[in-house]
Design an enzyme around this catalytic site. Structure first.
Site, PDB file in Angstrom:
ATOM      1  N   ARG A  48      39.634 113.248   6.183  1.00  0.00           N
ATOM      2  CA  ARG A  48      39.327 112.091   7.024  1.00  0.00           C
ATOM      3  C   ARG A  48      39.248 112.488   8.498  1.00  0.00           C
ATOM      4  NH1 ARG A  48      43.145 108.801   8.224  1.00  0.00           N
ATOM      5  NH2 ARG A  48      44.249 108.940   6.238  1.00  0.00           N
ATOM      6  N   TYR A 100      19.014  94.086  15.925  1.00  0.00           N
ATOM      7  CA  TYR A 100      19.188  94.231  14.483  1.00  0.00           C
ATOM      8  C   TYR A 100      20.165  93.154  13.998  1.00  0.00           C
ATOM      9  CZ  TYR A 100      20.479  96.450  10.076  1.00  0.00           C
ATOM     10  OH  TYR A 100      20.726  96.704   8.754  1.00  0.00           O
ATOM     11  N   ASP A 172      20.435 101.556  20.906  1.00  0.00           N
ATOM     12  CA  ASP A 172      20.208 101.724  19.468  1.00  0.00           C
ATOM     13  C   ASP A 172      18.814 102.345  19.331  1.00  0.00           C
ATOM     14  OD1 ASP A 172      19.574 101.510  16.779  1.00  0.00           O
ATOM     15  OD2 ASP A 172      20.661  99.632  16.508  1.00  0.00           O
ATOM     16  N   LYS A 197      17.855 105.541   8.293  1.00  0.00           N
ATOM     17  CA  LYS A 197      16.437 105.265   8.477  1.00  0.00           C
ATOM     18  C   LYS A 197      15.673 106.586   8.657  1.00  0.00           C
ATOM     19  CE  LYS A 197      18.042 101.143   8.183  1.00  0.00           C
ATOM     20  NZ  LYS A 197      18.432 100.332   9.325  1.00  0.00           N
TER      21      LYS A 197
HETATM   22  C1  LIG Z   1      19.546  99.759   9.769  1.00  0.00           C
HETATM   23  C2  LIG Z   1      19.845  99.564  11.204  1.00  0.00           C
HETATM   24  C3  LIG Z   1      21.167  99.503  11.674  1.00  0.00           C
HETATM   25  C4  LIG Z   1      22.378  99.537  10.740  1.00  0.00           C
HETATM   26  O1  LIG Z   1      22.476 100.725  10.049  1.00  0.00           O
HETATM   27  P1  LIG Z   1      23.066 100.882   8.550  1.00  0.00           P
HETATM   28  O2  LIG Z   1      22.930 102.336   8.295  1.00  0.00           O
HETATM   29  O3  LIG Z   1      22.271 100.010   7.653  1.00  0.00           O
HETATM   30  O4  LIG Z   1      24.505 100.436   8.617  1.00  0.00           O
HETATM   31  C5  LIG Z   1      21.367  99.355  13.032  1.00  0.00           C
HETATM   32  N1  LIG Z   1      20.333  99.256  13.887  1.00  0.00           N
HETATM   33  C6  LIG Z   1      19.055  99.308  13.480  1.00  0.00           C
HETATM   34  C7  LIG Z   1      17.953  99.204  14.478  1.00  0.00           C
HETATM   35  C8  LIG Z   1      18.763  99.461  12.126  1.00  0.00           C
HETATM   36  O5  LIG Z   1      17.483  99.485  11.724  1.00  0.00           O
END
Ligand SMILES: *Cc1c(COP(=O)(O)O)cnc(C)c1O
Length: 381
Positions: A48, A100, A172, A197
């Site tokens: 961890r 998001y 982000d 993604k």
């Molecule tokens: C998918 C996404 C997230 C969250 O990520 P997860 O891996 O699904 O927890 C945050 N910001 C954006 C822009 C996203 O497309």
């Protein structure tokens, strides 16, 4: 390492000398505990905390933005929650208003803990000035391009103004990926990724990351992660690291195809507004040119030819599904799918209508994708 260019760092970043076997692909370290001498304070002592496979991914991600630190998580949400956990009750977080949907959820949780959350239009000088006037401003949360309307925020300008107020800026950067946009170089303090993604890119692993320069932030982030336990497993880290090898190839191919599809959309009589940062009429086109090396592979548009769900049913190559950035092309209707949890008023306020459709362009043959799109729009199969 530091002399390598970006695409070389994607392949070689974080690689450590092999332990005598000559492995080109590093071994995956799955052990959760490590043999030690009781009186020592070893670097590796429990899974961890630190793990070599995780560290290799972190070193690669940090190197992509020439940052000293990166910390990876079990999901993008875990990365975002960790950063938000550092904001104290009474302090303020200002965010772009088109974030998001999961980030909205985290803001609601933070608000329940006494954090003041304010949404703002950060695309205009007046909007920025009003938002940053909030007292006790701790964090400015930028998502750019936004989801699903592809609005773009000037990262350098907001960062400069936020730093005058002593606030930290997080971007982000999931949509653009470090291939197309480098938030730290633009002046932000933290790049946040859902590595689920484009970074991992194959729709087969969840992950998240924070990339930053500040050593105090690093200590706080690592302490939180080790305690909260929102770490990714070694196998997941391996998959994310493997995805990075081809990130640049995939993204450039996806952008080239997206440009073709955008032209098809603009020529269609059943399509209204097309939202894409690469269009000269995009409201922040000058900012796009200044801060992104290419406009990305997410496109949204208004479908005027009937109910959205009928259109979605007519695609054969584009899969109807949420998520984005992967090798498979995806299509979705935000009002019915990703943004369904929002109230109808909240969607309307953000300009997300029932007829808005979002495409995430994959790496299939561009002509096949263009034909699938044209057929779906034309109403045949
Ligand atoms: C998918 C996404 C997230 C969250 O990520 P997860 O891996 O699904 O927890 C945050 N910001 C954006 C822009 C996203 O497309």
């Amino acid at each position: 390492m530091s002399g390598m260019r970006f695409d070389t760092r994607l392949v070689h970043g974080g690689r450590r000398p092999s332990a005598g076997t000559g492995d080109v692909v590093p071994p995956i370290h799955v052990s959760t505990t490590y043999e030690r001498r009781a009186q020592d304070e070893p670097r590796y002592f429990y899974g961890r905390g630190e793990n070599p496979t995780r560290e290799e991914l972190e070193e690669c991600l940090a190197g992509l933005e020439r940052a000293p630190f990166a910390t990876v998580f079990s999901s993008g949400q875990a990365a975002a929650a960790t950063l938000l956990s550092l904001v104290r009750p009474g302090q303020c977080v200002v965010s772009t208003d088109d974030v998001y949907a999961g980030t909205d959820g985290l803001f609601d949780l933070a608000a329940r803990q006494g954090v003041r959350v304010r949404y703002a239009d950060l695309t205009t000088p007046e909007g920025i000035a009003a938002a940053l006037a909030e007292p006790d401003l701790a964090l400015v949360w930028i998502e750019t391009p936004t989801n699903p309307l592809l609005t773009v925020v000037d990262v350098a300008e907001v960062s400069r103004r936020a730093h005058e107020r002593g606030a930290r800026v997080v971007v982000d950067n999931t949509f653009a990926s470090p291939v197309l946009q480098q938030p730290l170089a633009l002046g932000a303090d933290v790049s946040l990724y859902s590595t689920t993604k484009s970074i991992a890119g194959h729709a087969d692993v969840l992950g998240g990351a924070l990339v930053y320069r500040d050593a105090d932030l690093h200590a706080a982030v690592r302490a939180y992660r080790t305690t909260a336990g929102n770490v990714p497993g070694a196998l997941d880290c391996f998959l994310v690291r493997r995805g990075l090898h081809t990130l640049s190839l995939r993204v450039h191919r996806q952008v080239a195809t997206a440009r073709v599809l955008v032209e098809r959309l603009r020529a269609s009589p059943v399509v209204g507004a097309v939202h894409y940062p690469g269009l000269p009429e995009h409201p922040q086109h000058a900012v796009v040119k200044a801060q992104m090396s290419a406009p990305g592979a997410i496109v949204s548009f208004d479908y005027l030819g009937g109910p959205a769900e009928r259109l979605l049913d007519r695609f054969t190559l584009f899969t109807c599904g949420v998520s984005l950035g992967g090798v498979h092309s995806l299509v979705e209707c935000p009002a019915l799918m990703t943004h369904r949890p929002l109230s109808a008023e909240a969607r309307a306020r953000r300009g997300i209508g029932e007829s808005l459709i979002r495409l995430s362009v994959g790496i299939e043959d561009p002509q096949d994708l263009a034909e699938d799109l044209s057929r779906a729009l034309a109403g045949g199969t």
